[in-house]
Scaffold this motif. Structure first.
Motif, PDB file in Angstrom:
ATOM      1  N   ASN A   1       0.817  -1.214   0.000  1.00  0.00           N
ATOM      2  CA  ASN A   1       0.000   0.000   0.000  1.00  0.00           C
ATOM      3  C   ASN A   1       0.849   1.261   0.000  1.00  0.00           C
ATOM      4  N   PHE A   2       1.872   1.281  -0.827  1.00  0.00           N
ATOM      5  CA  PHE A   2       2.669   2.480  -1.034  1.00  0.00           C
ATOM      6  C   PHE A   2       3.371   2.348  -2.378  1.00  0.00           C
ATOM      7  N   ASN A   3       3.809   3.454  -2.896  1.00  0.00           N
ATOM      8  CA  ASN A   3       4.551   3.466  -4.145  1.00  0.00           C
ATOM      9  C   ASN A   3       6.017   3.205  -3.812  1.00  0.00           C
ATOM     10  N   PRO A   4       6.550   2.029  -4.161  1.00  0.00           N
ATOM     11  CA  PRO A   4       7.919   1.718  -3.767  1.00  0.00           C
ATOM     12  C   PRO A   4       8.932   2.648  -4.437  1.00  0.00           C
ATOM     13  N   SER A   5      10.084   2.787  -3.794  1.00  0.00           N
ATOM     14  CA  SER A   5      11.160   3.625  -4.316  1.00  0.00           C
ATOM     15  C   SER A   5      12.480   3.041  -3.841  1.00  0.00           C
ATOM     16  N   SER A   6      13.566   3.738  -4.126  1.00  0.00           N
ATOM     17  CA  SER A   6      14.870   3.271  -3.656  1.00  0.00           C
ATOM     18  C   SER A   6      14.984   3.383  -2.133  1.00  0.00           C
ATOM     19  N   GLN A   7      14.204   4.269  -1.518  1.00  0.00           N
ATOM     20  CA  GLN A   7      14.233   4.469  -0.068  1.00  0.00           C
ATOM     21  C   GLN A   7      13.096   3.752   0.664  1.00  0.00           C
ATOM     22  N   ASN A   8      12.144   3.236  -0.058  1.00  0.00           N
ATOM     23  CA  ASN A   8      10.935   2.664   0.542  1.00  0.00           C
ATOM     24  C   ASN A   8      10.515   1.468  -0.304  1.00  0.00           C
TER      25      ASN A   8
ATOM     26  N   PHE B   1      10.616  -5.857  -4.155  1.00  0.00           N
ATOM     27  CA  PHE B   1       9.546  -5.083  -4.777  1.00  0.00           C
ATOM     28  C   PHE B   1       9.974  -3.623  -4.733  1.00  0.00           C
ATOM     29  N   GLY B   2      10.312  -3.049  -5.877  1.00  0.00           N
ATOM     30  CA  GLY B   2      10.759  -1.670  -5.916  1.00  0.00           C
ATOM     31  C   GLY B   2      12.251  -1.583  -5.723  1.00  0.00           C
ATOM     32  N   GLY B   3      12.700  -0.364  -5.445  1.00  0.00           N
ATOM     33  CA  GLY B   3      14.118  -0.129  -5.251  1.00  0.00           C
ATOM     34  C   GLY B   3      14.690   0.837  -6.268  1.00  0.00           C
ATOM     35  N   SER B   4      13.840   1.390  -7.140  1.00  0.00           N
ATOM     36  CA  SER B   4      14.274   2.354  -8.154  1.00  0.00           C
ATOM     37  C   SER B   4      13.664   3.704  -7.854  1.00  0.00           C
ATOM     38  N   THR B   5      14.191   4.700  -8.509  1.00  0.00           N
ATOM     39  CA  THR B   5      13.587   6.022  -8.417  1.00  0.00           C
ATOM     40  C   THR B   5      12.642   6.209  -9.595  1.00  0.00           C
TER      41      THR B   5
ATOM     42  N   THR C   1       9.940   3.352 -12.415  1.00  0.00           N
ATOM     43  CA  THR C   1      10.563   2.206 -13.071  1.00  0.00           C
ATOM     44  C   THR C   1      10.678   0.994 -12.158  1.00  0.00           C
ATOM     45  N   ASP C   2       9.975   0.985 -11.030  1.00  0.00           N
ATOM     46  CA  ASP C   2      10.114  -0.099 -10.053  1.00  0.00           C
ATOM     47  C   ASP C   2       9.717  -1.441 -10.645  1.00  0.00           C
ATOM     48  N   SER C   3      10.519  -2.439 -10.321  1.00  0.00           N
ATOM     49  CA  SER C   3      10.307  -3.789 -10.833  1.00  0.00           C
ATOM     50  C   SER C   3      10.221  -4.779  -9.679  1.00  0.00           C
ATOM     51  N   ILE C   4      10.001  -6.017 -10.045  1.00  0.00           N
ATOM     52  CA  ILE C   4      10.017  -7.142  -9.109  1.00  0.00           C
ATOM     53  C   ILE C   4      11.184  -8.011  -9.554  1.00  0.00           C
ATOM     54  N   SER C   5      12.210  -8.114  -8.714  1.00  0.00           N
ATOM     55  CA  SER C   5      13.441  -8.784  -9.121  1.00  0.00           C
ATOM     56  C   SER C   5      13.867  -9.821  -8.085  1.00  0.00           C
ATOM     57  N   LEU C   6      14.622 -10.813  -8.552  1.00  0.00           N
ATOM     58  CA  LEU C   6      15.147 -11.881  -7.701  1.00  0.00           C
ATOM     59  C   LEU C   6      16.623 -11.621  -7.435  1.00  0.00           C
ATOM     60  N   TYR C   7      16.975 -11.567  -6.157  1.00  0.00           N
ATOM     61  CA  TYR C   7      18.358 -11.355  -5.726  1.00  0.00           C
ATOM     62  C   TYR C   7      18.844 -12.592  -4.988  1.00  0.00           C
TER      63      TYR C   7
ATOM     64  N   VAL D   1      21.920  -9.314  -8.393  1.00  0.00           N
ATOM     65  CA  VAL D   1      20.626  -9.525  -9.046  1.00  0.00           C
ATOM     66  C   VAL D   1      20.742 -10.787  -9.880  1.00  0.00           C
ATOM     67  N   LEU D   2      19.847 -11.737  -9.648  1.00  0.00           N
ATOM     68  CA  LEU D   2      19.821 -12.948 -10.460  1.00  0.00           C
ATOM     69  C   LEU D   2      18.851 -12.761 -11.630  1.00  0.00           C
ATOM     70  N   ILE D   3      17.671 -12.207 -11.366  1.00  0.00           N
ATOM     71  CA  ILE D   3      16.689 -11.902 -12.407  1.00  0.00           C
ATOM     72  C   ILE D   3      16.176 -10.486 -12.167  1.00  0.00           C
ATOM     73  N   ARG D   4      16.413  -9.595 -13.125  1.00  0.00           N
ATOM     74  CA  ARG D   4      15.885  -8.233 -13.040  1.00  0.00           C
ATOM     75  C   ARG D   4      14.550  -8.214 -13.773  1.00  0.00           C
ATOM     76  N   GLY D   5      13.484  -7.915 -13.027  1.00  0.00           N
ATOM     77  CA  GLY D   5      12.144  -7.909 -13.593  1.00  0.00           C
ATOM     78  C   GLY D   5      11.897  -6.736 -14.520  1.00  0.00           C
ATOM     79  N   ARG D   6      10.763  -6.769 -15.178  1.00  0.00           N
ATOM     80  CA  ARG D   6      10.379  -5.714 -16.118  1.00  0.00           C
ATOM     81  C   ARG D   6      10.230  -4.383 -15.384  1.00  0.00           C
ATOM     82  N   PRO D   7      10.745  -3.292 -15.952  1.00  0.00           N
ATOM     83  CA  PRO D   7      10.569  -1.987 -15.313  1.00  0.00           C
ATOM     84  C   PRO D   7       9.101  -1.568 -15.327  1.00  0.00           C
ATOM     85  N   SER D   8       8.730  -0.779 -14.343  1.00  0.00           N
ATOM     86  CA  SER D   8       7.391  -0.184 -14.214  1.00  0.00           C
ATOM     87  C   SER D   8       6.298  -1.201 -13.907  1.00  0.00           C
TER      88      SER D   8
END
Length: 190
Positions: free
Chosen positions: A83-90, A114-118, A121-127, A136-143
């Protein structure tokens, strides 16, 4: 300096060959069948029988974990609402496994971020974390994320041949899985 609010969410919903851990929270708790450990005061099972984080304030780290047996082939599937817009800080992490309940001391782990970008462009990625080093093992689709209300189903498959696959469904239909990517990695088996 801006306040950072990060949720670390260790939650295992695992299907594996010859054994299963399945948690639906239909019993209304996370203290038995299976037993979950962590910052339990920051979680509750809500009226809809869903596990809900009650992490509040800045720099909140909330986690729950249950044990799994090591196996070569594994599958995780879960639903997440942020319930928030993810970012690099949140942002939010869902740990598939870790070698320590104290995630800051974990030397080997795998997690979905979940998120981590400014921006949007937040994605869902596997680390994966190997010997303390994160990659990063799999970088998910941006946005894939970027709204104030994000809901997604996630499926992660690790085969016996160490092939990882990450799929998501933001339509929540279970019929619209989109492959975020695949990767090979045998050095950090669960």
């Amino acid at each position: 300096m801006a306040k950072m609010k990060t949720f670390l969410f260790l939650f295992l919903y695992l299907i594996k060959v010859n054994a299963q851990v399945r948690e639906t929270f239909d019993d209304g708790n996370f203290f038995a069948n299976p037993t979950w450990l962590g910052t339990d005061s920051l979680f509750k099972v809500n009226a809809a029988k869903q596990l809900q984080s009650e992490g509040k304030g800045s720099l909140t780290i909330a986690n729950l974990a249950t044990s799994i047996e090591s196996a070569v082939a594994l599958e995780w599937e879960f639903w997440m609402r942020i319930n928030f817009n993810p970012s690099s800080q949140n942002n939010c992490r869902f740990y598939l496994y870790a070698d320590s309940l104290n995630l800051s001391r974990s030397i080997n782990a795998a997690y979905i971020q979940f998120g981590g970008s400014t921006g949007n462009t937040d994605s869902i990625s596997l680390y994966v974390v190997k010997n303390g080093s994160t990659q990063v093992l799999i970088r998910g689709r941006p946005s894939t994320l970027g709204k104030t209300q994000n809901q997604v189903k996630v499926k992660v498959i690790k085969t016996e041949k160490h092939q990882w696959q990450l799929e998501t469904d933001t339509s929540l239909t279970q019929q619209n899985w989109i492959r975020e990517g695949t990767a090979f990695d045998s050095s950090n088996a669960a």
